[in-house]
Write a protein that holds these residues in place. Structure first.
Motif, PDB file in Angstrom:
ATOM      1  N   GLN A 117       0.715  -1.292   0.089  1.00  0.00           N
ATOM      2  CA  GLN A 117       0.015   0.019  -0.062  1.00  0.00           C
ATOM      3  C   GLN A 117       0.976   1.346  -0.072  1.00  0.00           C
ATOM      4  O   GLN A 117       0.461   2.389  -0.813  1.00  0.00           O
ATOM      5  CB  GLN A 117      -1.027  -0.093   1.171  1.00  0.00           C
ATOM      6  N   TYR A 118       1.900   1.091   0.706  1.00  0.00           N
ATOM      7  CA  TYR A 118       2.824   2.524   0.670  1.00  0.00           C
ATOM      8  C   TYR A 118       3.507   2.557  -0.711  1.00  0.00           C
ATOM      9  O   TYR A 118       3.677   3.647  -1.181  1.00  0.00           O
ATOM     10  CB  TYR A 118       4.049   1.931   1.756  1.00  0.00           C
ATOM     11  N   ASN A 137      -8.093   2.648   0.520  1.00  0.00           N
ATOM     12  CA  ASN A 137      -7.403   1.577   0.995  1.00  0.00           C
ATOM     13  C   ASN A 137      -8.111   0.677   1.515  1.00  0.00           C
ATOM     14  O   ASN A 137      -9.046   0.946   2.403  1.00  0.00           O
ATOM     15  CB  ASN A 137      -6.260   2.098   2.317  1.00  0.00           C
ATOM     16  N   LEU A 138      -7.892  -0.698   1.273  1.00  0.00           N
ATOM     17  CA  LEU A 138      -8.617  -1.858   1.765  1.00  0.00           C
ATOM     18  C   LEU A 138      -7.858  -2.313   3.106  1.00  0.00           C
ATOM     19  O   LEU A 138      -6.801  -2.705   3.117  1.00  0.00           O
ATOM     20  CB  LEU A 138      -9.044  -3.060   0.894  1.00  0.00           C
ATOM     21  N   VAL A 160      -2.881  -0.186   8.062  1.00  0.00           N
ATOM     22  CA  VAL A 160      -3.226   0.384   6.893  1.00  0.00           C
ATOM     23  C   VAL A 160      -4.305   1.497   7.606  1.00  0.00           C
ATOM     24  O   VAL A 160      -4.427   2.604   6.824  1.00  0.00           O
ATOM     25  CB  VAL A 160      -4.269  -0.662   6.123  1.00  0.00           C
ATOM     26  N   VAL A 161      -5.225   1.398   8.426  1.00  0.00           N
ATOM     27  CA  VAL A 161      -5.907   2.546   8.940  1.00  0.00           C
ATOM     28  C   VAL A 161      -5.171   3.686   9.475  1.00  0.00           C
ATOM     29  O   VAL A 161      -5.391   4.670   9.143  1.00  0.00           O
ATOM     30  CB  VAL A 161      -6.707   1.921  10.196  1.00  0.00           C
ATOM     31  N   GLY A 162      -4.011   3.410  10.060  1.00  0.00           N
ATOM     32  CA  GLY A 162      -3.095   4.588  10.625  1.00  0.00           C
ATOM     33  C   GLY A 162      -2.714   5.230   9.234  1.00  0.00           C
ATOM     34  O   GLY A 162      -2.337   6.589   9.035  1.00  0.00           O
ATOM     35  N   LEU A 163      -1.925   4.374   8.011  1.00  0.00           N
ATOM     36  CA  LEU A 163      -1.748   4.957   7.170  1.00  0.00           C
ATOM     37  C   LEU A 163      -2.774   5.828   6.396  1.00  0.00           C
ATOM     38  O   LEU A 163      -2.521   6.971   5.821  1.00  0.00           O
ATOM     39  CB  LEU A 163      -1.249   3.846   5.931  1.00  0.00           C
ATOM     40  N   THR A 164      -3.896   5.262   6.243  1.00  0.00           N
ATOM     41  CA  THR A 164      -5.201   6.125   5.844  1.00  0.00           C
ATOM     42  C   THR A 164      -5.282   7.295   6.516  1.00  0.00           C
ATOM     43  O   THR A 164      -5.604   8.437   5.780  1.00  0.00           O
ATOM     44  CB  THR A 164      -6.436   5.183   5.951  1.00  0.00           C
ATOM     45  N   ARG A 165      -5.247   7.399   7.924  1.00  0.00           N
ATOM     46  CA  ARG A 165      -5.655   8.845   8.564  1.00  0.00           C
ATOM     47  C   ARG A 165      -4.738   9.539   8.328  1.00  0.00           C
ATOM     48  O   ARG A 165      -4.696  10.884   8.169  1.00  0.00           O
ATOM     49  CB  ARG A 165      -5.983   8.212  10.087  1.00  0.00           C
ATOM     50  N   ALA A 180     -10.397   4.496   4.192  1.00  0.00           N
ATOM     51  CA  ALA A 180     -10.309   3.053   4.230  1.00  0.00           C
ATOM     52  C   ALA A 180     -11.621   2.343   4.147  1.00  0.00           C
ATOM     53  O   ALA A 180     -12.583   2.839   4.898  1.00  0.00           O
ATOM     54  CB  ALA A 180      -9.448   2.681   5.407  1.00  0.00           C
ATOM     55  N   ILE A 181     -11.795   1.314   3.431  1.00  0.00           N
ATOM     56  CA  ILE A 181     -12.878   0.544   3.608  1.00  0.00           C
ATOM     57  C   ILE A 181     -12.457  -0.804   4.662  1.00  0.00           C
ATOM     58  O   ILE A 181     -11.402  -1.457   4.228  1.00  0.00           O
ATOM     59  CB  ILE A 181     -13.569   0.066   2.200  1.00  0.00           C
ATOM     60  N   LEU A 182     -13.472  -1.232   5.558  1.00  0.00           N
ATOM     61  CA  LEU A 182     -13.116  -2.247   6.549  1.00  0.00           C
ATOM     62  C   LEU A 182     -14.132  -3.233   6.164  1.00  0.00           C
ATOM     63  O   LEU A 182     -15.286  -3.280   6.556  1.00  0.00           O
ATOM     64  CB  LEU A 182     -12.891  -1.765   7.708  1.00  0.00           C
TER      65      LEU A 182
END
Length: 257
Positions: A117-118, A137-138, A160-165, A180-182
């Motif tokens: 994702q990065y 981001n999934l 991924v959630v941290g990256l998104t925010r 992000a979609i969870l």
């Protein structure tokens, strides 16, 4: 534009979906194509890429390899820019107690689910800045809940959630939205394998494990890949234009894992 019209993405969006030849990624690629978008996907499954419908271009690429991500973005230049990038590629990782998970299995999960994702976000930044676009981001409900015996997967999805925010804060002033979609328990071959592995770990039958999993979902049912695709379409539509920095669960309300 009225409210109903604002729920539909504008035609002609230029969309990239990683791992877009199977499962959730394929459902999203189809949905964007049906909405009038131009779609480019990547995947590691060469046969699935060959089976894609006309209108979806593709690259054989593993997102955990930075050089292959570079090639993906070079191939996607034929779209003429990027309005939406969906960071969908991911693997389930091992199902085992932490002391039984070897370093290679841990690193592979992190390499694909997080480092991939990065690499994609790193390459997408310029194009999305030019279009004032959208990065999706999934993650997973495992990115908001603890998940015994699935620590590499859960750790990667929390990241991924941290990256998104963080990217939402970083890119928001440039007009780029990041969400992000969870997904919850999504029907398909991957969850079937996960249920099988967890059942073995617990010493119970597949049917018992499946029933136990669904008992933790308020709606007592699995999510379909098209449910996740519908959320992606909404985020890309005018009606989603002020949604940024969010971790949006599509899960039927998973209460625990």
């Amino acid at each position: 534009m009225n409210v109903v019209e604002s729920l539909v993405p504008r035609a002609g969006l230029r969309v990239m979906v990683t791992a877009g030849a199977n499962g959730i990624g394929l459902a999203m690629a189809h949905a964007f194509l049906q909405a009038g978008a131009r779609v480019h996907v990547c995947d590691v499954d060469e046969q699935a890429l060959a089976a894609l419908p006309p209108g979806i271009s593709s690259t054989l690429a593993d997102v955990s390899d930075e050089a292959q991500v570079d090639r993906l973005f070079t191939d996607a230049e034929q779209l003429g820019g990027l309005d939406v990038v969906v960071n969908n590629a991911g693997i389930a990782g091992p199902t085992a107690a932490i002391e039984e998970i070897d370093g290679d299995a841990w690193r592979q999960t992190i390499d694909i689910n997080l480092n991939g994702q990065y690499y994609v976000a790193h390459r997408a930044a310029r194009g999305l800045r030019e279009s004032r676009g959208l990065l999706i981001n999934l993650a997973s409900v495992a990115g908001r809940l603890g998940f015994a015996y699935r620590t590499p997967y859960a750790a990667s999805k929390w990241a991924v959630v941290g990256l998104t925010r963080s990217l939402a804060c970083e890119w928001g002033p440039d007009g780029i939205r990041v969400n992000a979609i969870l997904p919850g328990i999504v029907s398909g071959p991957r969850i079937e394998q996960v249920i099988h592995d967890r059942a073995q770990q617990r010493g119970i039958s597949y049917a018992e494990m499946e029933k136990e999993n669904l008992s933790r979902v308020s709606m007592r049912k699995m999510v379909e890949p098209t449910d996740v695709a519908a959320m992606a379409l909404f985020l890309a539509a005018p009606g989603g234009s002020n949604i940024c920095g969010q971790a949006l669960s599509v899960c039927g309300n998973v209460e625990s894992l």
